[in-house]
Design a protein around this motif. Structure first.
Motif, PDB file in Angstrom:
ATOM      1  N   HIS A 103      17.460 -38.503  68.194  1.00 56.65           N
ATOM      2  CA  HIS A 103      18.786 -38.970  68.597  1.00 56.65           C
ATOM      3  C   HIS A 103      18.768 -40.413  69.071  1.00 56.65           C
ATOM      4  O   HIS A 103      19.809 -40.942  69.460  1.00 56.65           O
ATOM      5  N   ASP A 104      17.606 -41.065  69.044  1.00 53.82           N
ATOM      6  CA  ASP A 104      17.567 -42.435  69.554  1.00 53.82           C
ATOM      7  C   ASP A 104      18.158 -43.405  68.528  1.00 53.82           C
ATOM      8  O   ASP A 104      18.423 -43.062  67.368  1.00 53.82           O
ATOM      9  N   GLU A 105      18.371 -44.621  68.964  1.00 47.72           N
ATOM     10  CA  GLU A 105      19.065 -45.611  68.145  1.00 47.72           C
ATOM     11  C   GLU A 105      18.316 -45.917  66.856  1.00 47.72           C
ATOM     12  O   GLU A 105      18.926 -46.068  65.791  1.00 47.72           O
ATOM     13  N   THR A 106      16.982 -45.987  66.945  1.00 46.07           N
ATOM     14  CA  THR A 106      16.191 -46.325  65.761  1.00 46.07           C
ATOM     15  C   THR A 106      16.357 -45.274  64.671  1.00 46.07           C
ATOM     16  O   THR A 106      16.612 -45.591  63.505  1.00 46.07           O
ATOM     17  N   ASN A 107      16.206 -44.014  65.048  1.00 47.70           N
ATOM     18  CA  ASN A 107      16.301 -42.960  64.036  1.00 47.70           C
ATOM     19  C   ASN A 107      17.717 -42.816  63.504  1.00 47.70           C
ATOM     20  O   ASN A 107      17.924 -42.546  62.309  1.00 47.70           O
ATOM     21  N   THR A 108      18.708 -43.000  64.361  1.00 47.19           N
ATOM     22  CA  THR A 108      20.099 -42.923  63.899  1.00 47.19           C
ATOM     23  C   THR A 108      20.369 -43.996  62.850  1.00 47.19           C
ATOM     24  O   THR A 108      20.959 -43.731  61.796  1.00 47.19           O
ATOM     25  N   GLU A 109      19.902 -45.201  63.122  1.00 50.94           N
ATOM     26  CA  GLU A 109      20.140 -46.313  62.205  1.00 50.94           C
ATOM     27  C   GLU A 109      19.405 -46.112  60.881  1.00 50.94           C
ATOM     28  O   GLU A 109      19.987 -46.281  59.804  1.00 50.94           O
ATOM     29  N   ILE A 110      18.117 -45.748  60.949  1.00 49.23           N
ATOM     30  CA  ILE A 110      17.339 -45.590  59.720  1.00 49.23           C
ATOM     31  C   ILE A 110      17.856 -44.400  58.909  1.00 49.23           C
ATOM     32  O   ILE A 110      17.908 -44.446  57.671  1.00 49.23           O
ATOM     33  N   THR A 111      18.260 -43.330  59.587  1.00 42.90           N
ATOM     34  CA  THR A 111      18.804 -42.170  58.888  1.00 42.90           C
ATOM     35  C   THR A 111      20.053 -42.546  58.107  1.00 42.90           C
ATOM     36  O   THR A 111      20.208 -42.201  56.921  1.00 42.90           O
ATOM     37  N   ARG A 112      20.955 -43.262  58.734  1.00 44.65           N
ATOM     38  CA  ARG A 112      22.183 -43.658  58.043  1.00 44.65           C
ATOM     39  C   ARG A 112      21.885 -44.595  56.875  1.00 44.65           C
ATOM     40  O   ARG A 112      22.505 -44.492  55.810  1.00 44.65           O
ATOM     41  N   GLU A 113      20.930 -45.499  57.060  1.00 42.84           N
ATOM     42  CA  GLU A 113      20.575 -46.410  55.972  1.00 42.84           C
ATOM     43  C   GLU A 113      20.014 -45.633  54.787  1.00 42.84           C
ATOM     44  O   GLU A 113      20.365 -45.902  53.626  1.00 42.84           O
ATOM     45  N   LEU A 114      19.146 -44.682  55.069  1.00 39.66           N
ATOM     46  CA  LEU A 114      18.516 -43.938  53.983  1.00 39.66           C
ATOM     47  C   LEU A 114      19.532 -43.045  53.264  1.00 39.66           C
ATOM     48  O   LEU A 114      19.538 -42.968  52.027  1.00 39.66           O
ATOM     49  N   VAL A 115      20.417 -42.396  54.016  1.00 35.97           N
ATOM     50  CA  VAL A 115      21.440 -41.554  53.399  1.00 35.97           C
ATOM     51  C   VAL A 115      22.412 -42.406  52.595  1.00 35.97           C
ATOM     52  O   VAL A 115      22.844 -42.016  51.502  1.00 35.97           O
ATOM     53  N   ARG A 116      22.768 -43.570  53.138  1.00 33.91           N
ATOM     54  CA  ARG A 116      23.638 -44.479  52.388  1.00 33.91           C
ATOM     55  C   ARG A 116      22.999 -44.853  51.057  1.00 33.91           C
ATOM     56  O   ARG A 116      23.652 -44.888  50.010  1.00 33.91           O
ATOM     57  N   GLU A 117      21.695 -45.110  51.083  1.00 38.35           N
ATOM     58  CA  GLU A 117      21.002 -45.481  49.848  1.00 38.35           C
ATOM     59  C   GLU A 117      20.985 -44.319  48.856  1.00 38.35           C
ATOM     60  O   GLU A 117      21.182 -44.515  47.653  1.00 38.35           O
ATOM     61  N   LEU A 118      20.764 -43.104  49.346  1.00 41.39           N
ATOM     62  CA  LEU A 118      20.837 -41.938  48.462  1.00 41.39           C
ATOM     63  C   LEU A 118      22.213 -41.842  47.815  1.00 41.39           C
ATOM     64  O   LEU A 118      22.343 -41.557  46.618  1.00 41.39           O
ATOM     65  N   ASP A 119      23.239 -42.077  48.630  1.00 43.26           N
ATOM     66  CA  ASP A 119      24.613 -41.984  48.141  1.00 43.26           C
ATOM     67  C   ASP A 119      24.893 -43.061  47.095  1.00 43.26           C
ATOM     68  O   ASP A 119      25.425 -42.790  46.010  1.00 43.26           O
ATOM     69  N   GLU A 120      24.517 -44.304  47.409  1.00 46.25           N
ATOM     70  CA  GLU A 120      24.810 -45.425  46.508  1.00 46.25           C
ATOM     71  C   GLU A 120      24.069 -45.295  45.183  1.00 46.25           C
ATOM     72  O   GLU A 120      24.543 -45.774  44.149  1.00 46.25           O
ATOM     73  N   ARG A 121      22.906 -44.637  45.192  1.00 42.51           N
ATOM     74  CA  ARG A 121      22.128 -44.465  43.963  1.00 42.51           C
ATOM     75  C   ARG A 121      22.562 -43.236  43.168  1.00 42.51           C
ATOM     76  O   ARG A 121      21.942 -42.908  42.159  1.00 42.51           O
ATOM     77  N   GLY A 122      23.592 -42.567  43.638  1.00 43.15           N
ATOM     78  CA  GLY A 122      24.155 -41.454  42.886  1.00 43.15           C
ATOM     79  C   GLY A 122      23.449 -40.139  43.064  1.00 43.15           C
ATOM     80  O   GLY A 122      23.617 -39.222  42.241  1.00 43.15           O
ATOM     81  N   HIS A 123      22.661 -39.977  44.147  1.00 43.07           N
ATOM     82  CA  HIS A 123      21.927 -38.736  44.369  1.00 43.07           C
ATOM     83  C   HIS A 123      22.667 -37.768  45.287  1.00 43.07           C
ATOM     84  O   HIS A 123      22.145 -36.682  45.577  1.00 43.07           O
ATOM     85  N   VAL A 124      23.853 -38.172  45.772  1.00 44.84           N
ATOM     86  CA  VAL A 124      24.640 -37.318  46.662  1.00 44.84           C
ATOM     87  C   VAL A 124      25.990 -37.051  46.008  1.00 44.84           C
ATOM     88  O   VAL A 124      26.605 -37.967  45.451  1.00 44.84           O
ATOM     89  N   TYR A 125      26.437 -35.816  46.057  1.00 50.01           N
ATOM     90  CA  TYR A 125      27.755 -35.478  45.514  1.00 50.01           C
ATOM     91  C   TYR A 125      28.429 -34.477  46.449  1.00 50.01           C
ATOM     92  O   TYR A 125      27.793 -33.882  47.330  1.00 50.01           O
ATOM     93  N   GLU A 126      29.726 -34.313  46.250  1.00 48.56           N
ATOM     94  CA  GLU A 126      30.493 -33.370  47.050  1.00 48.56           C
ATOM     95  C   GLU A 126      30.702 -32.070  46.278  1.00 48.56           C
ATOM     96  O   GLU A 126      30.812 -32.065  45.053  1.00 48.56           O
ATOM     97  N   LYS A 127      30.752 -30.982  47.049  1.00 50.05           N
ATOM     98  CA  LYS A 127      30.909 -29.677  46.417  1.00 50.05           C
ATOM     99  C   LYS A 127      31.595 -28.734  47.401  1.00 50.05           C
ATOM    100  O   LYS A 127      31.295 -28.753  48.600  1.00 50.05           O
TER     101      LYS A 127
END
Length: 738
Positions: A103-127
């Motif tokens: 829950h610390d700032e570092t992990n929150t930031e890196i988690t969002r960056e990594l998920v954003r990258e997954l999303d932008e590369r087309g690996h995330v979809y809604e269902k």
């Protein structure tokens, strides 16, 4: 990442699975953390640049449920446990370079960056999926808020895993006959829109990854079955307030589809706990590097690859219950975002207590704080956990066995050699004899062999072999001093006596260096007794063969015997606690296994926590497993018994069946012929140690085919731990059991 033998020129990261911030630690939990610490220290002894990191898993439903019950915020509740863990690990000489939390700032930031990258590369979809919902309390039920029946094996399942059956990861909506763990109300499924990570796209990559993966064999074999059955995409969001918010357009962290009609806005969702939990490995490494500087440790060089650099050496030390997360979901996330894949996954077996499962509801556990309060040194437990069986085997903790190992090996072998040889050296030479040019050829060869064995153990991911190498060296030392009798040579041949004692001091120094990963505090004390400069924690294996410092004072004994009456006292305390907890359950109108409420569920370990074998010991299913089944009321006649052809067999070979979680192929000698038999013992026994073992075989069982392998008979075993039935004497293979 290379697969060269350690040490390599690349930075290494050793991680331990994150403990779930939800309850006290006991010796079952410590197996993985001690194992990770031993391995990280051993890498450093070889000269490998290493960061040893972990952190507390702060998110998930059990934290939210227990926090609400105690009337505090989930953050405050989890932080309190996090701080307790951070204080407890050093008491057992588990020395993380960085211990953060999700829950610390570092992990929150890196988690969002990594998920954003997954999303932008087309690996995330809604269902749109079906999510459990309590219509009475008007509440959606993510993960551990719901329990029911596993759709794959029919066992009782909870949340996101079939923890009492096939151990499969379960997606929202898969559990059959769902019930709310909060209210006990029957649940229903309602349609909700969630985010999915397209893991199925990476099936070919993951199959190749498993071919490269090092570590324990269970970490390679279990995931192959899941890949062959067809990977399911992974729901990475949950309907709850506690967690890291899914990156939204508002915070500038994603530009996901704006055209899709979505009744559940991403802002209403948090990331599934198993998304941000492993990312803490990266975050904790970064925090360590930020603290010490990139010149000491470069976290990006460890976790990222580019055209000029293959990345670092990542080794995950976990419990076998979370193999799927570390060998399927996590590598796919890393690969999809151009991070370094794990080089190795070391998955430990479970820990039992006196042959039975740990039970927090019955207070049937040896708690971490309790162990220390009883006055035992942490390095004794480290030795027991590190060397009591192979790392992927289940091991049993009992005070009797603990006493036996300490007295026979630490006191009788290692301690005995060190004290007798160093005391003789001090009294006769004030330390290492000064006029000896170096170790004898025989002793130098023995130390070189021990150093080579330690290096081989590291590259084989075997902390047991590491401990055995040191115990063998001490055993050689005992034999060497006894054979050469320096006390008889002092007057008749003083030069020969001096050589023997110099050799013994050299062996003692080698033990201090090589045994440090397992017993760091005791070896630091031994290092000081030898008069060596600096700290043993800072030297590499080369120091094992460097000449001893010379003069030193009178040594004291590093290890002391545990008297038998102490074991009786400890067992009595444990039995009294269990009885008291059972009586309290009965007084409250509950069974000892818990009432199926969220309280009992939450007190067990979350899926993201139990890399240590303790989750099997903590949840109520193991309480039930510890009770004996009633004797069968239906009887069979003697004639029916005579129809069973029970024979003594001897195992000739044993190997795991590729792709099967639990199955092993045995070749068993039955005297008149050899039989191939498939047995469900793969995770419960060290297969390499089985050849030569006598077993009892049901020889006239119908042939069967299991995982494509014919089984011609049945090997008999007792209990959930598959305790193999054998003979008291030396009955020959083929002897009939009557």
């Amino acid at each position: 990442m290379s697969h060269e033998d350690f040490p390599t020129d690349d930075p290494a990261v050793v991680t331990c699975g994150l403990p779930y911030a939800n309850g006290d630690l006991h010796v079952g939990h410590l197996r993985t953390y001690v194992g990770g610490d031993v391995y990280a220290r051993a890498l450093e002894r070889l000269g490998q640049q290493t960061a040893f990191v972990s952190g507390s898993d702060m998110h998930g439903t059990p934290v939210a449920v227990n926090a609400e019950r105690e009337g505090v915020s989930p953050e405050d509740f989890a932080l309190e446990w996090h701080e307790r863990y951070a204080e407890t690990f050093p008491k057992f000489n588990v020395d993380f370079d960085n211990y953060g939390h999700t829950h610390d700032e570092t992990n929150t930031e890196i988690t969002r960056e990594l998920v954003r990258e997954l999303d932008e590369r087309g690996h995330v979809y809604e269902k749109e999926i079906m999510v459990a919902y309590d219509p009475v309390d008007d509440q959606y039920l993510p993960d551990r808020y719901v329990e029911g029946t596993c759709p794959y094996c029919g066992a009782q399942a909870r949340g996101d895993e079939c923890d009492e059956g096939c151990q499969r990861h379960l997606e929202p909506g898969e559990i059959e006959d769902p019930v709310s763990t909060i209210s006990g109300n029957p649940a229903e499924y309602r349609e909700r829109t969630h985010k999915f990570f397209a893991v199925s796209e990476f099936a070919d990559y993951l199959s190749e990854f498993l071919d490269r993966l090092e570590g324990t064999s269970n970490a390679r074999n279990q995931p192959r079955e899941w890949i062959e059955q067809g990977l399911q995409d992974w729901c990475i969001t949950r309907d709850m307030d506690w967690g890291i918010d899914y990156p939204s357009d508002d915070d500038g962290t994603t530009d996901a589809d704006e055209t899709d009609a979505d009744e559940t806005d991403a802002a209403d969702l948090v990331l599934y706990v198993w998304v941000d939990a492993p990312i803490e490995y990266i975050s904790s490494t970064k925090q360590y590097a930020d603290r010490v500087g990139a010149d000491v440790f470069d976290w990006e060089a460890a976790w990222k690859a580019d055209a000029d650099h293959d990345g670092g050496q990542v080794v995950h030390v976990i419990g076998r219950d979370i193999i799927q997360h570390h060998t399927i979901f996590w590598p796919a996330m890393l690969h999809a975002t151009d991070h370094v894949e794990p080089r190795a996954v070391m998955a430990s077996g479970f820990v039992t207590l006196g042959g039975k499962g740990f039970s927090t509801s019955r207070d049937r556990a040896v708690w971490a704080d309790e162990y220390l309060e009883e006055g035992f040194h942490p390095d004794l437990l480290r030795y027991y956990l590190a060397t009591n069986g192979g790392f992927q085997q289940d091991v049993d903790f009992s005070w009797e066995r603990f006493r036996e190992r300490v007295n026979a090996e630490l006191v009788g072998t290692i301690g005995n050699f060190l004290y007798r040889s160093l005391l003789f050296a001090h009294r006769n030479y004030d330390g290492a004899p000064a006029d000896v040019e170096g170790a004898s050829e025989e002793v130098a060869a023995a130390i070189d062999e021990a150093v080579a064995d330690v290096a081989a153990a590291v590259n084989d991911y075997s902390i047991r072999d590491l401990g055995d190498a040191v115990t063998a060296l001490a055993g050689f030392g005992n034999e060497y001093i006894q054979r050469n009798e320096p006390w008889a040579l002092v007057d008749d041949d003083p030069d020969a006596a001096a050589q023997v004692i110099y050799d013994c001091v050299q062996i003692a120094k080698a033990i201090a260096v090589l045994f440090e990963p397992i017993a760091p505090e005791k070896c630091e004390r031994l290092w000081a007794q030898l008069g060596e400069d600096g700290s043993v924690h800072d030297v590499t294996v080369e120091a094992a063969t460097e000449p001893p410092a010379g003069a030193f004072g009178e040594p004291d004994e590093l290890f002391a015997k545990i008297p038998e009456e102490r074991v009786e006292e400890l067992n009595e305390k444990l039995e009294a606690r269990v009885a008291e907890a059972t009586d309290e359950d009965a007084a409250d109108g509950e069974d000892a296994d818990g009432d199926g409420s969220a309280a009992d569920d939450a007190s067990a370990d979350d899926a993201s926590a139990d890399e240590t074998a303790a989750d099997a010991a903590d949840d109520e299913g193991n309480d039930a497993a510890s009770d004996l089944e009633p004797l069968a009321e239906e009887r069979i006649g003697f004639g029916e018994f005579e129809d069973l052809d029970l024979r003594v067999g001897q195992i000739v070979s044993a190997e795991g069946i590729e792709g099967a979680d639990k199955l092993a192929r045995l070749e068993v000698d039955l005297g008149v012929e050899a039989r191939q038999i498939v047995a469900g013992i793969k995770q419960l026994h060290d297969l390499e140690s089985l050849p030569g073992t006598r077993v009892i075989v049901l020889a006239n069982l119908e042939r069967a085919e299991l995982f494509g392998v014919e089984s011609n008979g049945m090997v008999l075993a007792a209990g959930e731990e598959a305790d193999l039935l054998t003979t008291h004497g030396d009955a020959e293979p083929g002897t009939q059991v009557k």
